[in-house]
Design a protein around this motif. Structure first.
Motif, PDB file in Angstrom:
ATOM      1  N   VAL A 155       0.850  -1.181   0.000  1.00 57.64           N
ATOM      2  CA  VAL A 155       0.000   0.000   0.000  1.00 57.64           C
ATOM      3  C   VAL A 155       0.891   1.238   0.000  1.00 57.64           C
ATOM      4  O   VAL A 155       1.828   1.350   0.798  1.00 57.64           O
ATOM      5  CB  VAL A 155      -0.918   0.019   1.234  1.00 57.64           C
ATOM      6  N   GLY A 156       0.597   2.165  -0.897  1.00 61.45           N
ATOM      7  CA  GLY A 156       1.421   3.365  -1.028  1.00 61.45           C
ATOM      8  C   GLY A 156       2.118   3.442  -2.359  1.00 61.45           C
ATOM      9  O   GLY A 156       2.667   4.481  -2.716  1.00 61.45           O
ATOM     10  N   VAL A 157       2.086   2.317  -3.122  1.00 61.94           N
ATOM     11  CA  VAL A 157       2.640   2.337  -4.476  1.00 61.94           C
ATOM     12  C   VAL A 157       1.492   2.589  -5.457  1.00 61.94           C
ATOM     13  O   VAL A 157       0.333   2.729  -5.059  1.00 61.94           O
ATOM     14  CB  VAL A 157       3.365   1.014  -4.811  1.00 61.94           C
ATOM     15  N   ASP A 158       1.792   2.638  -6.748  1.00 63.39           N
ATOM     16  CA  ASP A 158       0.779   3.013  -7.740  1.00 63.39           C
ATOM     17  C   ASP A 158      -0.399   2.040  -7.768  1.00 63.39           C
ATOM     18  O   ASP A 158      -1.550   2.442  -7.794  1.00 63.39           O
ATOM     19  CB  ASP A 158       1.409   3.117  -9.127  1.00 63.39           C
ATOM     20  N   SER A 159      -0.122   0.758  -7.797  1.00 62.99           N
ATOM     21  CA  SER A 159      -1.202  -0.221  -7.865  1.00 62.99           C
ATOM     22  C   SER A 159      -0.763  -1.509  -7.191  1.00 62.99           C
ATOM     23  O   SER A 159       0.382  -1.941  -7.331  1.00 62.99           O
ATOM     24  CB  SER A 159      -1.593  -0.502  -9.314  1.00 62.99           C
ATOM     25  N   LEU A 160      -1.671  -2.115  -6.465  1.00 60.28           N
ATOM     26  CA  LEU A 160      -1.357  -3.371  -5.784  1.00 60.28           C
ATOM     27  C   LEU A 160      -1.470  -4.580  -6.698  1.00 60.28           C
ATOM     28  O   LEU A 160      -0.885  -5.623  -6.438  1.00 60.28           O
ATOM     29  CB  LEU A 160      -2.320  -3.571  -4.607  1.00 60.28           C
ATOM     30  N   TYR A 161      -2.231  -4.446  -7.789  1.00 55.85           N
ATOM     31  CA  TYR A 161      -2.585  -5.597  -8.597  1.00 55.85           C
ATOM     32  C   TYR A 161      -2.113  -5.422 -10.035  1.00 55.85           C
ATOM     33  O   TYR A 161      -2.081  -4.298 -10.558  1.00 55.85           O
ATOM     34  CB  TYR A 161      -4.100  -5.807  -8.568  1.00 55.85           C
ATOM     35  N   ASP A 162      -1.776  -6.539 -10.670  1.00 58.54           N
ATOM     36  CA  ASP A 162      -1.399  -6.452 -12.080  1.00 58.54           C
ATOM     37  C   ASP A 162      -2.651  -6.243 -12.924  1.00 58.54           C
ATOM     38  O   ASP A 162      -3.781  -6.303 -12.429  1.00 58.54           O
ATOM     39  CB  ASP A 162      -0.613  -7.680 -12.521  1.00 58.54           C
TER      40      ASP A 162
END
Length: 310
Positions: free
Chosen positions: A99-106
Motif C-alpha cells: 500500500v502506497g505504491v501506484d497499484s497493488l494488482y497487475d
C-alpha cells in the motif's frame, strides 16, 4: 478443523391468513477449500407450491419459494453441517505489492477486481483520511499489515450496537457515531480499504466460538445468535482473506461464509412479500444456533437435499 452444525429458524407472524409473494432465502454455506458442506436442508411451512435453488451472480446458493395458499404464519427452518478449517496465514503474501505504491494488482487481476475496488459511498474525505492513518507517512506498508491494524482499531475504538433491521449505515456515519452493528463495521472497513486501492467485499454468514469454554456456542463472539457480517480483502499472493472488525478476527477463525458480494444489498438472508394490510404483520422471530461437533466423529459427506414440511 471443526464440524459445525447450524440451525437458522425464521418465523413470520400475521394477525390473519395472508397470501405470500415469492420469497428468496440465502442460508446455505458456500463450498470452499476451507469450509466443506456436509449436509444442508431447508423446511418451509406452509408447503410452498414451488421450492428450488439457484446460484446467483456471486456464486451463492439462493432458495426460491412460491406459495399458492394463505396462512397466518410462515416458517423457514434451515439446517447445515460444515467441516471448517482455519486459514489465517499470510506466509505467501507478495512482498513487492505494498500500500502506497501506484497499484497493488497487475492488469489482469485489476480487471477482475474492478467492482471490488470501486467505492460506492460519497463523503467529505473523512473515510479516506481515517484509512491513511494505517499507512506510514511518506512510505509504504504490506497489505496485510494495514488490514490487520484496521481490523483491530475498529474492534478497540468503536462500540458494538445490535441492530436487526435496516441496511448498513454509511461509512461516514459509522465514523461519526463511533458505533454500529457488524454490517456497519464491515461496510466501513470495505470502504476504507478500497480508498487505499485494496479490493474488498462484504461477507454474510455465521459465527461460532471454537473456545472449549463456550462449548462451541456463538454466544462467545460478538454478533453471535444472529447472522453475522464481516469483509474479505484480496491480498496479493494470498488471495481472498477474511477480516472481522467486530471481533478483531484476522483470517476465517470461527467464521462460516454464506455469501461474498461487492454490495451488501445482495446478501440478505431472507426477503419476500405478502399480500395484505400493513397492520396484518405482527412480527418476525429469528433464531440462529451453532454448535461444534468432534471432528473425529464427523460422518462422510451427505448428499445435499431440500425438504418440505408435510
Amino acid at each position: 478443523m471443526a464440524v459445525v452444525s447450524i440451525r437458522h429458524l425464521t418465523t413470520y407472524r400475521y394477525r390473519k391468513p395472508v397470501a405470500f409473494g415469492e420469497h428468496r432465502m440465502m442460508f446455505r454455506p458456500l463450498q470452499a477449500f476451507d469450509q466443506r458442506l456436509l449436509s444442508a436442508s431447508v423446511t418451509v411451512s406452509p408447503d410452498p407450491e414451488l421450492l428450488r435453488h439457484i446460484q446467483d451472480v456471486s456464486g451463492a446458493c439462493v432458495g426460491v419459494a412460491r406459495f399458492d395458499a394463505p396462512a397466518d404464519r410462515l416458517v423457514f427452518d434451515s439446517r447445515a453441517r460444515v467441516e471448517h478449517t482455519v486459514h489465517t496465514s499470510f506466509e505467501f503474501e507478495t512482498r513487492d505489492a505494498r500500500v502506497g505504491v501506484d497499484s497493488l494488482y497487475d492488469a489482469g487481476d485489476h480487471t477482475e477486481l474492478a467492482i471490488s475496488l470501486n467505492r460506492t459511498h460519497s463523503d467529505s474525505g473523512e473515510v479516506a483520511q481515517w484509512a491513511r492513518r494505517f499507512v506510514p507517512a511518506g512510505g509504504d506498508v504490506a497489505v496485510s499489515t494495514v488490514l490487520i491494524e484496521m481490523t483491530h482499531a475498529i474492534r478497540a475504538e468503536f462500540a458494538y450496537a445490535l441492530r436487526l433491521r435496516g441496511g448498513p449505515q454509511s461509512p461516514a456515519e459509522t465514523l461519526a457515531l463511533r458505533s454500529g452493528s457488524c454490517r456497519d463495521f464491515a461496510v466501513l472497513m470495505m470502504d476504507a480499504a478500497r480508498s487505499l486501492g485494496i479490493a474488498a467485499r462484504f461477507v454474510s454468514g455465521y459465527i461460532y466460538s471454537s473456545s472449549p469454554k463456550s462449548g462451541g456456542k456463538s454466544g462467545g463472539r460478538t454478533g453471535g445468535g444472529h447472522t453475522h457480517a464481516w469483509m474479505r480483502a484480496y491480498v496479493p499472493g494470498c488471495g481472498w482473506m477474511d477480516f472481522d472488525p467486530t471481533n478483531g478476527i484476522v483470517g476465517n477463525l470461527d467464521l462460516i461464509r454464506v455469501a461474498v458480494v461487492a454490495d451488501p444489498r445482495l446478501a440478505l438472508p431472507l426477503w419476500g412479500s405478502f399480500d395484505g394490510e400493513a397492520e396484518d404483520y405482527v412480527g418476525m422471530d429469528v433464531e440462529v444456533d451453532l454448535s461444534v461437533e468432534d471432528a473425529a466423529a464427523a460422518q462422510p459427506p451427505f448428499p445435499l437435499r431440500v425438504a418440505q414440511a408435510g
